[in-house]
Design an enzyme around this catalytic site. Structure first.
Site, mmCIF file in Angstrom:
data_model
loop_
_atom_site.group_PDB
_atom_site.id
_atom_site.type_symbol
_atom_site.label_atom_id
_atom_site.label_comp_id
_atom_site.label_asym_id
_atom_site.label_seq_id
_atom_site.Cartn_x
_atom_site.Cartn_y
_atom_site.Cartn_z
ATOM 1 N N MET A 5 85.661 64.092 -5.871
ATOM 2 C CA MET A 5 84.473 64.272 -6.368
ATOM 3 C C MET A 5 83.990 63.492 -7.635
ATOM 4 S SD MET A 5 85.812 68.442 -4.984
ATOM 5 C CE MET A 5 87.503 67.870 -5.303
ATOM 6 N N ALA A 6 82.463 63.992 -7.388
ATOM 7 C CA ALA A 6 82.162 62.970 -8.647
ATOM 8 C C ALA A 6 82.291 64.520 -9.906
ATOM 9 C CB ALA A 6 81.082 62.768 -7.988
ATOM 10 N N GLN A 47 87.674 54.733 -5.479
ATOM 11 C CA GLN A 47 86.730 54.913 -4.607
ATOM 12 C C GLN A 47 85.867 54.126 -5.241
ATOM 13 O OE1 GLN A 47 83.706 58.073 -3.730
ATOM 14 N NE2 GLN A 47 84.900 58.000 -1.851
ATOM 15 N N CYS A 89 78.289 58.981 1.022
ATOM 16 C CA CYS A 89 77.875 60.265 0.115
ATOM 17 C C CYS A 89 76.572 60.138 0.165
ATOM 18 C CB CYS A 89 78.272 59.572 -1.203
ATOM 19 S SG CYS A 89 76.744 60.121 -2.257
ATOM 20 N N LYS A 116 86.113 55.895 3.472
ATOM 21 C CA LYS A 116 85.832 57.580 3.713
ATOM 22 C C LYS A 116 83.917 57.595 4.689
ATOM 23 C CE LYS A 116 85.741 62.209 1.407
ATOM 24 N NZ LYS A 116 83.969 62.728 1.530
ATOM 25 N N GLY A 125 86.866 68.135 5.437
ATOM 26 C CA GLY A 125 85.575 69.160 5.704
ATOM 27 C C GLY A 125 86.190 70.728 5.555
ATOM 28 N N ASP A 126 86.326 71.611 4.967
ATOM 29 C CA ASP A 126 86.246 72.628 5.349
ATOM 30 C C ASP A 126 88.058 73.769 4.970
ATOM 31 O OD1 ASP A 126 83.651 73.385 5.282
ATOM 32 O OD2 ASP A 126 83.027 73.233 7.192
ATOM 33 N N GLY A 171 88.607 68.975 -0.650
ATOM 34 C CA GLY A 171 87.510 69.071 -1.800
ATOM 35 C C GLY A 171 87.349 70.200 -2.303
HETATM 36 C C1 FMN Z 1 80.649 67.975 -6.486
HETATM 37 C C2 FMN Z 1 81.426 67.069 -5.428
HETATM 38 C C3 FMN Z 1 80.993 65.371 -5.715
HETATM 39 C C4 FMN Z 1 82.049 64.619 -4.776
HETATM 40 N N1 FMN Z 1 81.831 63.871 -4.933
HETATM 41 C C5 FMN Z 1 82.209 62.611 -3.677
HETATM 42 C C6 FMN Z 1 82.581 61.356 -3.746
HETATM 43 O O1 FMN Z 1 82.614 60.981 -5.054
HETATM 44 N N2 FMN Z 1 83.085 60.253 -2.818
HETATM 45 C C7 FMN Z 1 82.565 61.134 -1.622
HETATM 46 O O2 FMN Z 1 83.146 60.424 -1.187
HETATM 47 N N3 FMN Z 1 82.820 62.142 -1.397
HETATM 48 C C8 FMN Z 1 82.351 63.531 -2.647
HETATM 49 N N4 FMN Z 1 82.310 64.442 -2.431
HETATM 50 C C9 FMN Z 1 82.637 64.918 -0.818
HETATM 51 C C10 FMN Z 1 84.008 65.337 -0.644
HETATM 52 O O3 FMN Z 1 84.891 64.403 -1.186
HETATM 53 C C11 FMN Z 1 84.282 66.399 0.517
HETATM 54 O O4 FMN Z 1 84.417 65.425 1.688
HETATM 55 C C12 FMN Z 1 83.459 67.141 0.544
HETATM 56 O O5 FMN Z 1 83.797 68.404 -0.305
HETATM 57 C C13 FMN Z 1 84.089 68.355 1.758
HETATM 58 O O6 FMN Z 1 85.423 68.173 1.841
HETATM 59 P P1 FMN Z 1 85.893 70.151 1.211
HETATM 60 O O7 FMN Z 1 85.529 71.287 2.245
HETATM 61 O O8 FMN Z 1 87.115 69.943 1.426
HETATM 62 O O9 FMN Z 1 85.211 70.432 -0.201
HETATM 63 C C14 FMN Z 1 81.613 65.639 -3.391
HETATM 64 C C15 FMN Z 1 81.618 66.828 -3.054
HETATM 65 C C16 FMN Z 1 81.860 67.358 -4.132
HETATM 66 C C17 FMN Z 1 81.600 69.113 -3.967
#
Ligand code: FMN
Length: 325
Positions: free
Chosen positions: A18-19, A71, A101, A140, A202-203, A225
């Site tokens: 997560m960036a 990544q 992304c 990913k 996801g979720d 995430g």
């Molecule tokens: C603030 C933020 C930054 C993210 N940055 C990246 C990233 O750098 N690379 C990536 O593959 N996914 C990124 N994601 C996506 C997450 O890795 C993840 O796939 C997405 O949040 C869904 O998972 P979750 O429902 O558990 O949050 C980011 C998501 C968020 C909310």
């Protein structure tokens, strides 16, 4: 047990990249609190190729967080290959390619989720990266670019053919962004399409969801995430639940200690101002649902300097602790 290439994980619950969030201090905390593997924020392959100081800083790691995955994102196979070598040399255990992304700044260069529209190019990139480094490789992806072009299974088969060691599927389309829901059926279909490990994403909002995703889709591991930034204990809670143990719920003193820890290492790692901004965002998540948090949260959004941040934080937690005695 989940194995990615030659890396055997302690459990099947993985921190998502997560960036702006999964920096070194956060990853260290999440590993200590029980994640099986942690991912860096996405790192520009071009920045690594050009040896840009700021980009190289994303590779700074600590033995305590290992196994650790980095990544990378980019659109040019040879630059991605060189970037993967830089990542491997830096000591990372796993290299990951970002094909998910949806942010315009990234997709307009042909990187990230744009690769879902161009599996030929994606194949060239994965092949080049695979040939350039020996570290285990994960990719990913999302389900597809739009709901009319769900290509996750084709992409996963191609990723397997290119000898990547695992595929991670965030079960939303790129055009969905983070809206709506992840369609876990797509994870089931991806799992049926390949033999390499499939990590579902996801979720997952609570520890029970992690087990549910594995049971429902057959995936080999799950990636968490956003829920991790609200509840960093979620990995340990899910792993305990999987062993049939009761869920561990941290007390207020432990939450306070964690926040102070994270705050201190963030200031060392990224400097006072950035640490303050990062903590401001995280605090809003960490305190959600705690008694009296809405008033505190209001005060927190106004904070502009370090001293006030510490004193507001301290005041709130002291009040909370007093309520408990
Ligand atoms: C603030 C933020 C930054 C993210 N940055 C990246 C990233 O750098 N690379 C990536 O593959 N996914 C990124 N994601 C996506 C997450 O890795 C993840 O796939 C997405 O949040 C869904 O998972 P979750 O429902 O558990 O949050 C980011 C998501 C968020 C909310």
């Amino acid at each position: 047990m989940l194995k990615i290439g030659n890396i055997e994980l302690e459990n099947r619950f993985i921190l998502a990249p997560m960036a702006g969030i999964t920096n070194l201090p956060f990853r260290l905390i999440i590993r200590r609190l029980g994640a099986g593997l942690v991912y860096s924020e996405m790192v520009s392959a071009m920045g690594l190729y050009l040896d840009q100081k700021k980009t190289m800083e994303y590779l700074i790691s600590d033995p305590a967080e290992r196994p650790f995955a980095v990544q990378i994102f980019g659109a040019d196979p040879s630059i991605m290959a060189i970037a993967a070598q830089v990542v491997e040399k830096s000591g990372a255990d796993i290299v990951d390619i970002n094909m998910g992304c949806p942010v315009k700044k990234v997709t307009k260069t042909g990187s990230g989720a744009a690769l879902l529209k161009s599996l030929d190019r994606a194949k060239k990139i994965i092949t080049a990266v695979r040939a350039a480094c020996e570290a285990p490789l994960t990719v990913k992806i999302r389900s597809g670019w739009t709901s009319d072009s769900i290509i996750a299974c084709d992409a996963a088969r191609m990723i397997e053919e290119c000898r990547a060691n695992a595929v991670i599927i965030h079960a939303r389309t790129a055009s969905q962004g983070y809206s709506g829901y992840a369609d876990w059926d797509i994870i089931t279909r991806v799992k049926e399409s390949v033999k390499i490990p499939v990590i579902g994403n996801g979720d997952i909002n609570k520890p029970q969801d992690g087990l549910k995703m594995m049971e429902q889709t057959g995936c080999d591991g799950v990636m968490i995430g956003r829920a991790a930034s609200r509840n960093p204990w979620i990995f340990r809670q899910a792993a305990e639940l999987e062993k049939g143990n009761p869920i561990y719920v941290p007390g207020i003193p432990e939450r306070r200690a964690l926040i102070m820890d994270q705050y201190k290492s963030l200031t060392t790692c990224i400097g006072d101002r950035k640490a303050m901004l990062c903590m401001r965002g995280l605090m809003l998540k960490y305190t959600k649902g705690l008694p009296g948090s809405s008033r505190f949260r209001e005060a927190f959004t106004q904070i502009k300097d370090l001293d006030s941040l510490i004193s507001v934080m301290d005041r709130y937690f002291s009040a909370l602790e007093e309520r408990m005695v």
